[in-house]
Write an enzyme that holds these catalytic residues in place. Structure first.
Site, PDB file in Angstrom:
ATOM      1  N   GLY A  97      -8.926 -11.610 -11.632  1.00  0.00           N
ATOM      2  CA  GLY A  97      -7.964 -12.618 -11.203  1.00  0.00           C
ATOM      3  C   GLY A  97      -7.441 -13.348 -12.412  1.00  0.00           C
ATOM      4  O   GLY A  97      -8.078 -14.251 -12.933  1.00  0.00           O
ATOM      5  N   CYS A 144      -6.976  -4.946   3.697  1.00  0.00           N
ATOM      6  CA  CYS A 144      -5.907  -4.294   4.452  1.00  0.00           C
ATOM      7  C   CYS A 144      -5.784  -4.904   5.842  1.00  0.00           C
ATOM      8  O   CYS A 144      -6.776  -5.266   6.461  1.00  0.00           O
ATOM      9  CB  CYS A 144      -6.194  -2.811   4.615  1.00  0.00           C
ATOM     10  SG  CYS A 144      -6.273  -1.964   3.058  1.00  0.00           S
ATOM     11  N   LEU A 195       0.791  -1.239   0.000  1.00  0.00           N
ATOM     12  CA  LEU A 195       0.000   0.000   0.000  1.00  0.00           C
ATOM     13  C   LEU A 195       0.818   1.281   0.000  1.00  0.00           C
ATOM     14  O   LEU A 195       0.409   2.285   0.572  1.00  0.00           O
ATOM     15  CB  LEU A 195      -0.959   0.007   1.191  1.00  0.00           C
ATOM     16  CG  LEU A 195      -2.314  -0.618   0.911  1.00  0.00           C
ATOM     17  CD1 LEU A 195      -3.241  -0.414   2.113  1.00  0.00           C
ATOM     18  CD2 LEU A 195      -2.953   0.022  -0.324  1.00  0.00           C
ATOM     19  N   GLY A 240      -5.461  -6.807 -14.008  1.00  0.00           N
ATOM     20  CA  GLY A 240      -4.321  -6.313 -13.261  1.00  0.00           C
ATOM     21  C   GLY A 240      -2.992  -6.693 -13.884  1.00  0.00           C
ATOM     22  O   GLY A 240      -2.453  -6.004 -14.745  1.00  0.00           O
ATOM     23  N   ASN A 244      -9.166 -10.096  -4.752  1.00  0.00           N
ATOM     24  CA  ASN A 244      -7.892  -9.476  -4.482  1.00  0.00           C
ATOM     25  C   ASN A 244      -6.824 -10.577  -4.578  1.00  0.00           C
ATOM     26  O   ASN A 244      -7.152 -11.724  -4.872  1.00  0.00           O
ATOM     27  CB  ASN A 244      -7.901  -8.858  -3.071  1.00  0.00           C
ATOM     28  CG  ASN A 244      -7.036  -7.605  -3.020  1.00  0.00           C
ATOM     29  OD1 ASN A 244      -5.906  -7.619  -3.513  1.00  0.00           O
ATOM     30  ND2 ASN A 244      -7.550  -6.549  -2.434  1.00  0.00           N
ATOM     31  N   THR A 245      -5.580 -10.244  -4.370  1.00  0.00           N
ATOM     32  CA  THR A 245      -4.524 -11.262  -4.479  1.00  0.00           C
ATOM     33  C   THR A 245      -4.705 -12.355  -3.421  1.00  0.00           C
ATOM     34  O   THR A 245      -5.275 -12.114  -2.355  1.00  0.00           O
ATOM     35  CB  THR A 245      -3.138 -10.628  -4.311  1.00  0.00           C
ATOM     36  OG1 THR A 245      -3.121  -9.888  -3.088  1.00  0.00           O
ATOM     37  CG2 THR A 245      -2.819  -9.692  -5.460  1.00  0.00           C
TER      38      THR A 245
HETATM   39  C1  LIG Z   1       1.519  -4.948  -7.896  1.00  0.00           C
HETATM   40  C2  LIG Z   1       0.107  -5.051  -7.432  1.00  0.00           C
HETATM   41  C3  LIG Z   1      -0.418  -4.097  -6.578  1.00  0.00           C
HETATM   42  C4  LIG Z   1      -1.741  -4.162  -6.138  1.00  0.00           C
HETATM   43  N1  LIG Z   1      -2.246  -3.198  -5.335  1.00  0.00           N
HETATM   44  C5  LIG Z   1      -3.568  -3.227  -4.975  1.00  0.00           C
HETATM   45  C6  LIG Z   1      -4.163  -2.178  -4.214  1.00  0.00           C
HETATM   46  O1  LIG Z   1      -3.507  -1.187  -3.887  1.00  0.00           O
HETATM   47  N2  LIG Z   1      -5.470  -2.274  -3.870  1.00  0.00           N
HETATM   48  C7  LIG Z   1      -6.229  -3.355  -4.240  1.00  0.00           C
HETATM   49  O2  LIG Z   1      -7.404  -3.398  -3.911  1.00  0.00           O
HETATM   50  N3  LIG Z   1      -5.697  -4.356  -4.980  1.00  0.00           N
HETATM   51  C8  LIG Z   1      -4.386  -4.315  -5.352  1.00  0.00           C
HETATM   52  N4  LIG Z   1      -3.869  -5.330  -6.124  1.00  0.00           N
HETATM   53  C9  LIG Z   1      -4.726  -6.458  -6.509  1.00  0.00           C
HETATM   54  C10 LIG Z   1      -5.271  -6.283  -7.929  1.00  0.00           C
HETATM   55  O3  LIG Z   1      -6.060  -5.152  -8.034  1.00  0.00           O
HETATM   56  C11 LIG Z   1      -6.081  -7.535  -8.337  1.00  0.00           C
HETATM   57  O4  LIG Z   1      -7.121  -7.712  -7.394  1.00  0.00           O
HETATM   58  C12 LIG Z   1      -5.243  -8.797  -8.342  1.00  0.00           C
HETATM   59  O5  LIG Z   1      -3.950  -8.528  -8.815  1.00  0.00           O
HETATM   60  C13 LIG Z   1      -5.864  -9.924  -9.189  1.00  0.00           C
HETATM   61  O6  LIG Z   1      -6.002  -9.563 -10.530  1.00  0.00           O
HETATM   62  P1  LIG Z   1      -4.892  -9.930 -11.664  1.00  0.00           P
HETATM   63  O7  LIG Z   1      -4.606 -11.391 -11.536  1.00  0.00           O
HETATM   64  O8  LIG Z   1      -5.515  -9.533 -12.946  1.00  0.00           O
HETATM   65  O9  LIG Z   1      -3.680  -9.124 -11.338  1.00  0.00           O
HETATM   66  C14 LIG Z   1      -2.543  -5.249  -6.556  1.00  0.00           C
HETATM   67  C15 LIG Z   1      -2.010  -6.219  -7.414  1.00  0.00           C
HETATM   68  C16 LIG Z   1      -0.707  -6.133  -7.855  1.00  0.00           C
HETATM   69  C17 LIG Z   1      -0.183  -7.204  -8.777  1.00  0.00           C
END
Ligand SMILES: Cc1cc2nc3c(=O)[nH]c(=O)nc-3n(C[C@H](O)[C@H](O)[C@H](O)COP(=O)(O)O)c2cc1C
Ligand SMILES: Cc1cc2nc3c(=O)[nH]c(=O)nc-3n(C[C@H](O)[C@H](O)[C@H](O)COP(=O)(O)OP(=O)(O)OC[C@H]3O[C@@H](n4cnc5c(N)ncnc54)[C@H](O)[C@@H]3O)c2cc1C
Ligand SMILES: Cc1cc2nc3c(=O)[nH]c(=O)nc-3n(C[C@H](O)[C@H](O)[C@H](O)COP(=O)(O)OP(=O)(O)OC[C@H]3O[C@@H](n4cnc5c(N)ncnc54)[C@H](O)[C@@H]3O)c2cc1C
Ligand SMILES: Cc1cc2nc3c(=O)[nH]c(=O)nc-3n(C[C@H](O)[C@H](O)[C@H](O)COP(=O)(O)O)c2cc1C
Ligand code: FES
Ligand code: FES
Lengths: 232, 321, 321, 232
Positions: free
Chosen positions: B263, B150, B84, B285, B212-213
């Site tokens: 995701g 968070c 964050l 993402g 989210n991750t």
């Molecule tokens: C480098 C990075 C930073 C991220 N920062 C945030 C964030 O600040 N807030 C949030 O809600 N999700 C954050 N995520 C999660 C993404 O928004 C998303 O939920 C997650 O990566 C799954 O999607 P994807 O597989 O397409 O990346 C972050 C992901 C990555 C890879």
């Protein structure tokens, strides 16, 4: 998409790739390179080793999965290049006596940098075997090669106005300490090799601490003043 | 309509998605934390081609993020431990919102926090700013995305997003703090994901987004320690797609809110899978790191698929499973 | 000692792992459902080089498994929907146990079921068979691995492994039905994984193993339906490794039982990560499909790593994180 | 590990790979083939197209990611082969009049099969372009080529004692129905193309229903009597 013009092995595990395209990279800048589809996931950052009207060259080490795949590309194959990226070396500030210090594959950005300098002393350190020595010598600058030793130890920072260092992290840390201890006037710059994902400043995974707040190695760097970054 | 896409006006399929009053021109929204505030990718294509952008996660006060290594590649995925890092909401409102005002796409603020109060106060700031702009006929933020993944500072770092009742407090307070449309972003680590989504519905959220991750780990066996100073990190990318799709499907079946699915999306087909699973829209993402043109190409790819398959509107296939 | 490995007797590192009285010569155990009952791979290398084998999941009565497509490749992973096809416990005892008696490795029965009664009766059959063999100085089964990820027939198909209290009943009944050492295999879908593991400890299990496959989904966008007749399927392989490792670490920190870790292991380094995370031993599933020599190569690779790093016994690095 | 001797394109998207090694494959058997490291995850099942003292040949279509990677292998590259696997065609039962029917890339196992038969009528169906026609004709058996039609429709099952069919699933289903309707004596066998993971009978993902219980396509098949399997 760029096309591979050539991709030759220059030493054990070390390659030079020449990719077609008109780029306007400055010394010390890099590209996010990708010679495959979806796997491995991330592109690999590689510095500009050289550039001319036909294209850009990379000097790289087959370190892991991605660079091993790059090493298998043949003339005519596609390679995706995103760049040039990053700030590059501060050419305008390279006044007075200049030393370029490279450790291992960290010598890559120094060739193109040296080509832009009237005169620079090149210090190139290798753990076992020197590579691209002839190319570097052909630039006409003094070149000192160090094998198996600690190349930084052979550089007297106090004798220079500008020192650019590129190499593995321990070497960067040592250079930082050395520049702090140095009584001289040398302006020391380090080229960092932080892990990257986006390469364009959007993801913050390459972030590095600095007295003035976090900096992004991919856009604010990869070249930083030695005193400007907090190395891990 | 934004140019550069295929098809004549009459044949162009309807890709509009909605969360309450907010209309997205297509389902492709850039995911928080992977797209900065949009500027960086704006030099590669017209951001107006996107359905929306969710900005980097913000907290009330600036945060430096985590020390140490922040990214590690895994098999078809990546672990990140950015933690964050962000400039804080006031700096965002001042420095980024003027740019956001100019964007022809849905603008989403991703809101984080370490305490319920911090979350609520952040929401109030954003809300107050929106009201001021509104009065001046301007708008920079269309939607708040509440990130409940968070770590809860008071509960010793366990994420709010794990237990429904811990999350309820955050959702309720933030809901009360703003009149902006509210979407709650769910964590795959939730003990009861469906219950969590239902809670959001009960508390008056306008949508939920997921996933989210996924909390993951990588050990450096030579150094005998975690690669990350923070021990665990968040997994994203194609590796998680099958899991994300299943979770989105489960949530869609069990709530009446619009769901924004994400995701591992890295093709137009992937987007359509999420829509068929019931998602109103999606977020993208990690794929931005693979392909800087991701947003534009996915948006175009969806239209191509629809034309090829004779689908006139996404509503024909949404939730078909 | 089994031949074929590197190092002189004095320099050979100690790779022995233990669950109660059961000693594994090394931490490499083949995972249930990926190794049949061992015969198939026995033609590629000496099964005596393995730490152990967990056989195909068994139920009291034979099952045909799921209809339709049963496997789908994903990014660095695979979804499977075999659905517990198996010959039933009586057929196993009769047809496979004579072969298992001859194996110089730890033999694990993986036990499934649709009702608590079915589980318990299955355990009793295995137990009774073991007693008979014991009397005759023979042994075919060293350990029962209780798979609580099976769908609970009575609860409409929700897996036992989701809710701790549903699983407790199964564990308790099976524990009461056999004197064989008992390991409980946990599902990553558990609402409270750590609580689940603690429950197993309370109920007298000798070990826990994790993770089973992660529920996932794949939609065929052209046919507009799930690839699998059963809607969801189980994800395994390298894609899930970061998640599995984190879960194993969490469980190891919170229980005093030996933990057998698995999920995506495909190199000796992967094995060592799980050991450093606290696992007593590991299981290897999907990697058998990538490399028929998987078991033998991993066992040898672990020894090589230990020699190179000067590790004399796995206990030096176990749980170091 | 085997070494690629040659890997040539024989038609649009269709390749023949020759890999070095001494194998003892029977017609209708297959190998699990892998021309890469860890990604994609699973190996690809390919039938034996031909075999001699120098090695084994595969006739394959670049259908998706894995076979596309195979198509990029060059002479000297490594390719991992697990096999021969499966039961193969029942050569001993191939008595009387024999028809071999292949649809598209399903013709692959028929070449090596035909080489083992004194006489067989070959029916090869292609949607657009025929490939390897010359090779098939050189075997000396009668060869009928069907372009764009339904090759099965051109085969009179009642005229044969033995019919072996290999092709896409709809074709196998049609053959099954046809053999059920046929009043004749023909013994019809189908070569299935179920998705596989282990290839050796350990994982049950290739399982197929049969009146006598589930069978594994990889070890009990891929060749089954038409009446013996329940197709999805
Ligand atoms: C480098 C990075 C930073 C991220 N920062 C945030 C964030 O600040 N807030 C949030 O809600 N999700 C954050 N995520 C999660 C993404 O928004 C998303 O939920 C997650 O990566 C799954 O999607 P994807 O597989 O397409 O990346 C972050 C992901 C990555 C890879
Ligand atoms: C700005 C910059 C310029 C660089 N210039 C060069 C160059 O000119 N020549 C050269 O040989 N190398 C250079 N590197 C290092 C190069 O990027 C890595 O060696 C390469 O990414 C390793 O990838 P891999 O697939 O071989 O290794 P793997 O270990 O398989 O990589 C796994 C992941 O870790 C990342 N990674 C691993 N090592 C490094 C590293 N040292 N630096 C950054 N990321 C790493 C990879 O990018 C990838 O995401 C540079 C790095 C940076 C950041
Ligand atoms: C016993 C057997 C023999 C075969 N012989 C041949 C042959 O000689 N020549 C040839 O061209 N093809 C043959 N096939 C089909 C071939 O295996 C598939 O075309 C190939 O696996 C597709 O892989 P891909 O990576 O190109 O496609 P992808 O779509 O990327 O594959 C994804 C996954 O699905 C599986 N898959 C996809 N299509 C098929 C299919 N039709 N059959 C089985 N699995 C599939 C893949 O193996 C992989 O695991 C055979 C299949 C079987 C089961
Ligand atoms: C084809 C297949 C069948 C499986 N069958 C079972 C089973 O019968 N019982 C069980 O407990 N786990 C079963 N599993 C799960 C594995 O034992 C293991 O927990 C999981 O695959 C994760 O490990 P891996 O990534 O190394 O494969 C199966 C997995 C696969 C891939
Ligand atoms: S690599 Fe994404 S911000 Fe630097
Ligand atoms: S593919 Fe594993 S049993 Fe047939």
């Amino acid at each position: 998409m760029a096309i591979v013009i050539s991709n030759r092995r220059t030493a054990e595990g070390i390659y030079v790739m020449h990719a077609e395209g008109r780029f306007e990279a400055r010394p010390g800048q890099f590209f996010m390179v990708r010679g495959w589809g979806g796997y491995p996931l991330l592109s690999r950052p590689l510095s500009v080793y050289d550039q001319d009207e036909t294209g850009v060259k990379f000097l790289y080490k087959a370190a892991g999965e991605g660079t091993a795949l790059l090493s298998r590309l043949r003339p005519g194959d596609d390679v995706a290049l995103l760049g040039p990226l990053g700030n590059g070396f501060p050419l305008a500030q390279a006044q007075g006596r200049v030393a370029l210090v490279g450790g291992g594959i960290g010598i890559a950005p120094l060739y193109y940098a040296a080509r832009h300098l009237e005169r620079a002393d090149l210090y190139l350190g290798f753990s076992e075997e020197a590579y691209e020595e002839r190319e570097f010598r052909a630039l006409g600058h003094p070149v000192e090669i160090n094998l198996g030793g600690i190349v930084l130890d052979t550089v007297d920072f106090d004798a220079y106005d500008t020192v650019w260092v590129c190499g593995p992290e321990p070497m960067l840390r040592a250079a930082q300490i050395k520049s702090g201890l140095s009584s001289g006037r040398a302006d020391v710059y380090l080229s960092l090799e932080n892990r990257m994902a986006c390469g364009v400043g959007a993801c913050l995974v390459c972030s590095v601490g600095s007295p003035g707040g976090r900096r992004k190695a991919c856009v604010d760097g990869p070249v930083f003043r030695a005193g400007e970054v907090v190395l891990a | 309509m934004a140019g550069g896409q295929a098809g004549t006006p009459e044949t162009r399929p309807d890709t509009v998605c909605r969360i309450g009053e907010v209309a997205f021109k297509n389902p492709v929204v850039m995911a928080s934390g992977t797209f900065g505030f949009g500027r960086e990718y704006g030099s590669f294509y017209d951001l107006g081609r996107l359905g929306g952008i969710s900005g980097k996660g913000l907290t009330l006060h600036p945060r430096p993020g985590n020390p140490g290594i922040r990214v590690y590649e895994t098999a078809s995925g990546m672990l990140n431990s950015v933690g964050l890092e962000n400039p804080g909401i006031p700096a965002f409102l001042e420095q980024e919102c003027p740019f956001w005002e100019t964007l022809g796409t849905v603008r989403i603020v991703n809101l984080g926090g370490g305490t319920v109060q911090e979350y609520a106060e952040g929401a109030r700031l954003i809300d107050a700013d929106a009201r001021i702009r509104e009065r001046e006929g301007r708008r920079a933020v269309d939607l708040i995305e509440l990130n409940i993944s968070c770590p809860n500072v008071k509960a010793g770092g366990i994420a709010y997003g794990i237990r429904t009742e811990a999350a309820r407090e955050v959702v309720r307070e933030v809901r009360g703090a703003t009149i902006l449309p509210l979407m709650v972003k769910l964590s795959p680590g939730a003990e009861d994901l469906v219950g969590m989504a239902q809670m959001c519905e009960e508390e008056g959220a306008d949508a939920v987004s997921l996933i989210n991750t996924v909390p993951g780990m990588k050990i450096d066996v030579r150094r005998r320690r975690s690669v990350f100073d923070n021990l665990y990190a968040g997994l994203s990318g194609p590796a998680v797609k099958p899991i994300a799709l299943r979770m989105v499907h489960q949530v869609c079946r069990n709530v009446n809110l619009p769901v924004v699915g994400m995701g591992g999306i890295s093709s137009a087909e992937d987007v359509l899978e999420f829509i068929m699973a019931g998602a109103e829209a999606v977020q993208v993402g990690t794929y931005n790191f693979v392909n800087v043109q991701a947003g534009a190409e996915l948006a175009a790819g969806i239209e191509r698929f629809m034309v090829a398959e004779g689908i006139r509107s996404l509503s024909e296939i949404r939730g078909i499973l």
